[in-house]
Structures are given as structure tokens and as C-alpha cells.
Design a protein around this motif. Structure first.
Motif, PDB file in Angstrom:
ATOM      1  N   GLY A  97       0.798  -1.215   0.000  1.00 49.87           N
ATOM      2  CA  GLY A  97       0.000   0.000   0.000  1.00 49.87           C
ATOM      3  C   GLY A  97       0.835   1.271   0.000  1.00 49.87           C
ATOM      4  N   LYS A  98       1.992   1.233  -0.655  1.00 45.49           N
ATOM      5  CA  LYS A  98       2.849   2.420  -0.741  1.00 45.49           C
ATOM      6  C   LYS A  98       2.603   3.131  -2.071  1.00 45.49           C
ATOM      7  N   ASP A  99       2.896   4.449  -2.090  1.00 50.70           N
ATOM      8  CA  ASP A  99       2.520   5.239  -3.267  1.00 50.70           C
ATOM      9  C   ASP A  99       3.625   5.295  -4.331  1.00 50.70           C
ATOM     10  N   ALA A 100       4.737   4.621  -4.090  1.00 46.63           N
ATOM     11  CA  ALA A 100       5.806   4.664  -5.090  1.00 46.63           C
ATOM     12  C   ALA A 100       6.729   3.467  -4.924  1.00 46.63           C
ATOM     13  N   ASP A 101       7.449   3.172  -5.969  1.00 41.61           N
ATOM     14  CA  ASP A 101       8.515   2.179  -5.860  1.00 41.61           C
ATOM     15  C   ASP A 101       9.811   2.846  -6.291  1.00 41.61           C
ATOM     16  N   ASN A 102      10.937   2.209  -6.004  1.00 42.10           N
ATOM     17  CA  ASN A 102      12.222   2.853  -6.303  1.00 42.10           C
ATOM     18  C   ASN A 102      13.316   1.896  -6.772  1.00 42.10           C
ATOM     19  N   ILE A 103      12.956   0.662  -7.074  1.00 41.05           N
ATOM     20  CA  ILE A 103      13.989  -0.295  -7.475  1.00 41.05           C
ATOM     21  C   ILE A 103      14.622   0.151  -8.803  1.00 41.05           C
ATOM     22  N   ALA A 104      15.931   0.023  -8.859  1.00 41.55           N
ATOM     23  CA  ALA A 104      16.655   0.460 -10.052  1.00 41.55           C
ATOM     24  C   ALA A 104      16.615  -0.609 -11.135  1.00 41.55           C
ATOM     25  N   PRO A 105      16.737  -0.203 -12.395  1.00 43.75           N
ATOM     26  CA  PRO A 105      16.769  -1.195 -13.481  1.00 43.75           C
ATOM     27  C   PRO A 105      17.939  -2.158 -13.292  1.00 43.75           C
ATOM     28  N   GLY A 106      17.698  -3.402 -13.610  1.00 43.05           N
ATOM     29  CA  GLY A 106      18.764  -4.397 -13.489  1.00 43.05           C
ATOM     30  C   GLY A 106      18.766  -5.093 -12.142  1.00 43.05           C
ATOM     31  N   PHE A 107      18.081  -4.518 -11.152  1.00 45.09           N
ATOM     32  CA  PHE A 107      17.980  -5.145  -9.830  1.00 45.09           C
ATOM     33  C   PHE A 107      16.619  -5.840  -9.719  1.00 45.09           C
ATOM     34  N   ARG A 108      16.566  -6.911  -8.953  1.00 49.42           N
ATOM     35  CA  ARG A 108      15.270  -7.505  -8.630  1.00 49.42           C
ATOM     36  C   ARG A 108      15.241  -7.830  -7.147  1.00 49.42           C
ATOM     37  N   ILE A 109      14.024  -7.859  -6.601  1.00 50.81           N
ATOM     38  CA  ILE A 109      13.843  -8.144  -5.173  1.00 50.81           C
ATOM     39  C   ILE A 109      13.453  -9.598  -5.015  1.00 50.81           C
ATOM     40  N   SER A 110      14.124 -10.293  -4.121  1.00 48.53           N
ATOM     41  CA  SER A 110      13.768 -11.684  -3.881  1.00 48.53           C
ATOM     42  C   SER A 110      14.178 -12.092  -2.462  1.00 48.53           C
ATOM     43  N   GLY A 111      13.944 -13.335  -2.127  1.00 48.93           N
ATOM     44  CA  GLY A 111      14.143 -13.789  -0.748  1.00 48.93           C
ATOM     45  C   GLY A 111      15.577 -14.161  -0.421  1.00 48.93           C
ATOM     46  N   LEU A 112      15.803 -14.334   0.879  1.00 45.39           N
ATOM     47  CA  LEU A 112      17.118 -14.716   1.377  1.00 45.39           C
ATOM     48  C   LEU A 112      17.584 -16.074   0.861  1.00 45.39           C
ATOM     49  N   GLY A 113      16.611 -16.889   0.448  1.00 49.85           N
ATOM     50  CA  GLY A 113      16.968 -18.188  -0.111  1.00 49.85           C
ATOM     51  C   GLY A 113      17.921 -18.054  -1.287  1.00 49.85           C
ATOM     52  N   GLN A 114      17.818 -16.906  -1.978  1.00 50.58           N
ATOM     53  CA  GLN A 114      18.688 -16.653  -3.128  1.00 50.58           C
ATOM     54  C   GLN A 114      20.158 -16.491  -2.715  1.00 50.58           C
ATOM     55  N   LEU A 115      20.367 -16.064  -1.473  1.00 55.06           N
ATOM     56  CA  LEU A 115      21.745 -15.979  -0.967  1.00 55.06           C
ATOM     57  C   LEU A 115      22.283 -17.381  -0.673  1.00 55.06           C
ATOM     58  N   ILE A 116      21.446 -18.201  -0.041  1.00 55.74           N
ATOM     59  CA  ILE A 116      21.871 -19.577   0.257  1.00 55.74           C
ATOM     60  C   ILE A 116      22.145 -20.308  -1.059  1.00 55.74           C
ATOM     61  N   GLU A 117      21.252 -20.108  -2.028  1.00 56.61           N
ATOM     62  CA  GLU A 117      21.435 -20.745  -3.335  1.00 56.61           C
ATOM     63  C   GLU A 117      22.754 -20.301  -3.969  1.00 56.61           C
ATOM     64  N   THR A 118      23.097 -19.017  -3.784  1.00 54.18           N
ATOM     65  CA  THR A 118      24.366 -18.512  -4.323  1.00 54.18           C
ATOM     66  C   THR A 118      25.538 -19.266  -3.699  1.00 54.18           C
ATOM     67  N   GLY A 119      25.440 -19.514  -2.382  1.00 53.61           N
ATOM     68  CA  GLY A 119      26.486 -20.276  -1.702  1.00 53.61           C
ATOM     69  C   GLY A 119      26.585 -21.701  -2.213  1.00 53.61           C
ATOM     70  N   ILE A 120      25.425 -22.288  -2.491  1.00 55.49           N
ATOM     71  CA  ILE A 120      25.402 -23.689  -2.942  1.00 55.49           C
ATOM     72  C   ILE A 120      25.914 -23.803  -4.386  1.00 55.49           C
ATOM     73  N   GLU A 121      25.464 -22.890  -5.237  1.00 55.95           N
ATOM     74  CA  GLU A 121      25.730 -23.022  -6.669  1.00 55.95           C
ATOM     75  C   GLU A 121      27.080 -22.454  -7.105  1.00 55.95           C
ATOM     76  N   SER A 122      27.648 -21.539  -6.317  1.00 53.49           N
ATOM     77  CA  SER A 122      28.902 -20.911  -6.739  1.00 53.49           C
ATOM     78  C   SER A 122      30.098 -21.716  -6.234  1.00 53.49           C
ATOM     79  N   ASP A 123      31.193 -21.645  -6.986  1.00 54.86           N
ATOM     80  CA  ASP A 123      32.442 -22.266  -6.514  1.00 54.86           C
ATOM     81  C   ASP A 123      33.055 -21.458  -5.382  1.00 54.86           C
ATOM     82  N   ARG A 124      32.837 -20.145  -5.423  1.00 53.06           N
ATOM     83  CA  ARG A 124      33.364 -19.268  -4.375  1.00 53.06           C
ATOM     84  C   ARG A 124      32.304 -18.220  -4.050  1.00 53.06           C
ATOM     85  N   LEU A 125      32.243 -17.837  -2.769  1.00 53.38           N
ATOM     86  CA  LEU A 125      31.384 -16.724  -2.391  1.00 53.38           C
ATOM     87  C   LEU A 125      32.250 -15.670  -1.727  1.00 53.38           C
TER      88      LEU A 125
END
Lengths: 130, 145, 102
Positions: A97-125
């Protein structure tokens, strides 16, 4: 190699985001794959398109956006951290219920699971914070 | 929390994740947001451990009462980690000693060991500083906050 | 398995550098970045912590961060190797895991 990045500080106050950006550029130049750049803690503030730094300074947000466009990078802003700090995309703005958004192009909003997935899928973090 | 949880349909890779906590709670948000990563990460069936050293040991102190500072007391969450199958909390002995603390000053955190007839066991393991290098070297991913 | 430790704090302001050195194992490396590079300078109160190291740990400092802070390579302790961002990337790939002493 597949490399994941965690950025946990916002732009300007700390060098963390600049360091991460320089690191990612160098890694891409060397032919490595960047699996994802995950923005957490105050790092989510890198993802607002409303920053207007002085003309003679680098614009950290647009640097990331341009790099993402050029190399098809996945720039993910943590939703929980973003909600605390007022970083919203169109859907979230509507949902909250906010009157504006501000996310920049090229960025997306998602859950913390995406960080864990980065740890699992990457050779290095690699963590950039303060 | 559940709406943030992402179903991860990837491979069955199991990696060793270490969450390394070196900061005190409340003065900065790192301790709280680190804990939030741990809780979400628990859904991914990885080999998870937490380390507390330097000011990170303050996160586990007994008797935290945040009423008068108007912030949420998240310390009870550490005691629930066992329910998330997060059962390895390494606390550095020297960090405690340098701060005039012993394990008796920390919350009692336990888990039920499913391989041992659900016996209740302590989650906190005291670790010497000299052992920490080996713990870090054994990890696939170290997330430091 | 060996660890690349990164330190981004001045050793005069925060305990990160000291804490890092106390937690390195043989075969590990320490890379100084951002304000961490001040620990690489000769003649400081903490220079002995690097120069007197046991040699089991390799030491690096990020050149662009040294240059930005007005530190010439001749001011850097001899046992510290100066690398650029590409060298940073190489170190990340050479070591099995990295730990950031924030």
C-alpha cells in the motif's frame, strides 16, 4: 569459475559496494562467471534508482545497472532487508500500500533463499561489507 | 517468515556453511540479520554451523532485556535453533575470557539428537582459538556478518 | 583446504586485523583491502605483526587501495605482495574459501 558476491553495505558511506563492483568487473574480464550479486543489510540501498550523486562522482547504482545490462548479471536485493529500508519494486509497493517504488533497473527483489542458493551453486562466495 | 522462503529446486549438493558472528547485538543490525539468514538457510538441508567470536559472543549472553531501548529482543531465537536442526554453535573460549565471561554467562541452548533417541544435548561447543583456523578451512562457504 | 582472509579495517581503529592474524592456519593467505591496507605500511606500530610473521601465511595488499590512500609500493613491507583487482580474483580462485574480517 562460478563466483557469487554478497554486498552488505550501502553505497557511499562504505567502500564495500565499490570494491565489489571493481572485483566483479575484474572477474568478468578474466572470463569467470558471476552467479549472482546478492545485496543484504544496508547493501539493499545500492538498488534504489532515486540516488542523485554529484556529476563529478561515480554513480554506484547506475554502474551496477550498466554492468548488469552488459553482462546479464543477476543483481538481487533481499526482500526482508529491503522492506525495512524502503526499497520497493512495483509489486511490493502495491502489496504494502505504498505510493511509489524505487527499485533500479537491473535489480530484482527476492528472498534470502537466493543468498543460500548462491552459496550452494557458486564455486566461491566473496563477502564485501564493513 | 514463510513468504520469504524460497523453494530451492536445485541439486542435492550439500555444502558446509559457516555463519561467522563477530559483532554484538543491538548496536548494529548485523547479529539480527545474520540470524535471519540462518533461519532461512535451515530450509536448504546444508551442513550448517555458527561461530561466535570477538564481540559475537555477546549475542548469546543470558538475561537480555530490550524493553527500555524499544527494540525487539531476538535472543530467544538462538534457543529455537535446535528446532531448525541448527545444532553446532562454536563459541571461542578466548573471546569469552577476554570479556570476563564464561560459558555459564551464556544462554542454555540445546537440541534433541535424533540419532541418540532424541536425547537433549548442548548446542554450544567451546572452541579454542587455535582450533578455529581448521574449522574455517573445512568450510565451503563462510558468511561473515 | 586453505583460506583467503580479507581485512578491510585500519589496524589502528578496529581489531579485525589482529583477530584475523590470530585465526590463520598454515597455508592461508591474508589480503588487505580498503582501509586494511594501512597494516601493510613499514614502520608503523603494527608492522611487526606482519614482518615478524612466521612465513606460513602469505600476505597481500590491494594496489588500487594503496594508491588511493597515497601509499607508494616502496612504503609497503617487503613480505607483502601488491596485487590489483585481477590479482584479488586470482587469489579467490586459488584458495578454497574466503573469510571477510568485517
Amino acid at each position: 569459475m562460478k563466483i557469487g558476491i554478497l554486498v552488505s553495505e550501502g553505497p557511499f558511506t562504505h567502500q564495500a559496494s565499490d570494491s565489489a563492483y571493481q572485483f566483479v568487473k575484474a572477474a568478468l574480464e578474466k572470463g569467470h562467471e558471476i552467479f549472482r550479486v546478492f545485496f543484504y543489510n544496508d547493501g539493499v540501498n545500492n538498488g534504489t534508482r532515486l540516488t542523485v550523486p554529484p556529476q563529478d562522482e561515480r554513480n554506484i547504482q547506475s554502474n551496477w545497472t550498466e554492468l548488469a545490462e552488459k553482462h546479464n548479471l543477476d543483481l538481487v536485493v533481499c526482500i526482508a532487508a529491503a522492506q525495512r529500508r524502503g526499497i520497493l519494486d512495483e509489486n511490493e509497493a502495491k502489496r504494502q500500500g505504498k505510493d511509489a517504488d524505487n527499485i533500479a533497473p537491473g535489480f530484482r527483489i527476492s528472498g534470502l533463499g537466493q543468498l543460500i542458493e548462491t552459496g550452494i551453486e557458486s564455486d566461491r562466495l566473496v563477502v564485501f561489507g564493513d | 517468515m514463510s513468504e520469504q522462503e524460497q523453494e530451492f529446486s536445485g541439486s542435492d549438493v550439500q555444502k558446509k556453511f559457516l555463519y561467522l558472528n563477530r559483532r554484538a547485538p543491538y548496536g548494529t543490525i548485523y547479529a539480527l540479520e545474520s540470524l535471519e539468514v540462518v533461519l532461512i538457510g535451515a530450509a536448504f538441508d546444508q551442513d550448517v554451523s555458527l561461530a561466535f567470536l570477538d564481540d559475537g559472543v555477546y549475542q548469546l549472553l543470558k538475561g537480555q532485556d530490550t524493553k527500555a531501548i524499544g527494540m525487539k529482543n531476538f535472543s530467544p531465537t538462538y534457543r529455537a535453533l535446535g528446532d531448525y536442526e541448527v545444532t553446532k554453535l562454536y563459541v571461542e573460549k578466548e573471546s569469552l575470557e577476554e570479556r570476563g565471561l564464561s560459558i555459564d554467562d551464556l544462554m542454555e541452548i540445546t537440541y534433541e539428537d535424533e540419532d541418540d533417541d532424541w536425547a537433549e544435548k548442548p548446542s554450544i561447543q567451546l572452541v579454542n582459538r587455535s582450533e578455529f583456523a581448521a574449522i574455517m578451512a573445512a568450510q565451503d562457504v563462510i558468511l561473515s556478518f | 583446504m586453505s583460506v583467503l582472509h580479507t581485512v578491510n579495517k585500519s589496524p589502528f581503529e578496529k581489531a579485525a586485523f589482529e583477530s584475523c592474524l590470530k585465526h590463520t592456519g598454515p597455508g592461508d593467505a591474508v589480503l588487505l583491502i580498503e582501509d586494511g591496507v594501512y597494516a601493510a605500511v613499514k614502520g608503523t606500530a603494527v608492522a611487526d605483526r606482519i614482518a615478524g610473521g612466521n612465513g606460513a601465511v602469505s600476505l597481500y595488499a590491494l594496489g588500487p587501495d594503496l594508491a588511493a590512500r597515497g601509499i607508494t609500493e616502496s612504503a609497503v613491507i617487503e613480505t607483502v605482495k601488491v596485487v590489483d583487482y585481477g590479482g584479488f580474483v586470482d587469489l579467490i580462485t586459488e584458495y578454497d574459501v574466503s573469510q571477510a574480517w568485517l
